[in-house]
Design an enzyme around this catalytic site. Structure first.
Site, PDB file in Angstrom:
ATOM      1  N   GLU A  87       0.839  -1.199   0.000  1.00  0.00           N
ATOM      2  CA  GLU A  87       0.000   0.000   0.000  1.00  0.00           C
ATOM      3  C   GLU A  87       0.877   1.254   0.000  1.00  0.00           C
ATOM      4  OE1 GLU A  87      -2.295   1.849  -0.782  1.00  0.00           O
ATOM      5  OE2 GLU A  87      -3.980   1.214   0.473  1.00  0.00           O
ATOM      6  N   HIS A 182      -3.271  -3.632  -2.968  1.00  0.00           N
ATOM      7  CA  HIS A 182      -3.915  -2.652  -2.097  1.00  0.00           C
ATOM      8  C   HIS A 182      -4.568  -1.541  -2.912  1.00  0.00           C
ATOM      9  CE1 HIS A 182      -1.741  -4.467   1.335  1.00  0.00           C
ATOM     10  NE2 HIS A 182      -0.870  -4.745   0.382  1.00  0.00           N
TER      11      HIS A 182
END
Length: 229
Positions: A87, A182
């Site tokens: 992420e 993500h």
């Protein structure tokens, strides 16, 4: 024509608590586990069989892929993990409740940090316990590669080498690929594949646990894309 499946991890505990997560290694919520299983069931229903999987080094993505592959009866699949699929690193916002952050900094500022491709959240310092240099899984990274904060354009810059050097190689060999990552690392990939402008990518939301299928021509240009439902 060939297809690649992008899958955002199922809901995490911090998604549920409305926190900025970044590289914090939080687990899936109970709903996230069910989302991952539903994703696998959807892929099985539509007849997907994969040759290779790619995921980040964060457990919410790893577990989502494992649960989906279990539903597909493809747990034997070779899976490569890379920090480059992590992420976006949210710096000093990591772990903070988003509503409380809005109350502190204002909605406009927080929206800019979240959506402007060039806006960086407040940075950590290397002494901060949240700094990834303290984590054994990143011990091979250089000081330049270890983020203190990231905007979306910087997320794309670190994701892109993995795409071009590893995922594209698999696609060139006609392998059937699934990438489980993500919200922001996948947004960055979709921006690159779709040639989205900065304005367009600010409007892009990728839901948790829903397979995104991208059809590509022989030169790996996008033909169309759609979510399985």
């Amino acid at each position: 024509m060939q297809k690649i499946v992008l899958l955002r991890h199922g809901q995490s505990v911090w998604n549920l608590e409305n926190r900025f997560t970044g590289w914090a290694d939080v687990d899936l919520s109970a709903e996230g586990v069910e989302q991952a299983r539903r994703a696998g069931a959807l892929l099985k229903k539509h007849g997907y069989v994969f040759d290779v999987g790619f995921t980040s080094v964060l457990k919410r993505a790893i577990k989502t892929l494992d649960l989906a592959l279990e539903e597909l009866d493809q747990l034997w699949l070779p899976v490569q993990k890379s920090w480059r699929l992590n992420e976006r690193f949210y710096g000093a916002l990591q772990g903070l409740n988003k509503d409380e952050t809005v109350a502190q900094y204002g909605a406009e500022q927080v929206l800019q940090w979240r959506r402007d491709p060039y806006a960086r959240p407040p940075a950590l310092t290397p002494a901060d316990p949240r700094y990834p240099g303290h984590d054994a899984r990143y011990r091979h990274l250089t000081a330049r590669e270890l983020p203190l904060t990231e905007n979306l354009s910087e997320t794309l810059a670190r994701v892109l080498p993995f795409w071009t050097e590893t995922v594209v190689r698999a696609l060139r060999h006609r392998q059937h690929v699934i990438v489980c990552a993500h919200g922001n690392s996948l947004r960055a990939l979709v921006q690159y594949i779709d040639h989205l402008s900065d304005a367009e990518v600010t409007q892009l939301d990728i839901p948790t646990g829903v397979p995104l299928v991208i059809e590509l021509d022989d030169d790996l240009n996008r033909i169309q894309q759609y979510y399985l439902s």
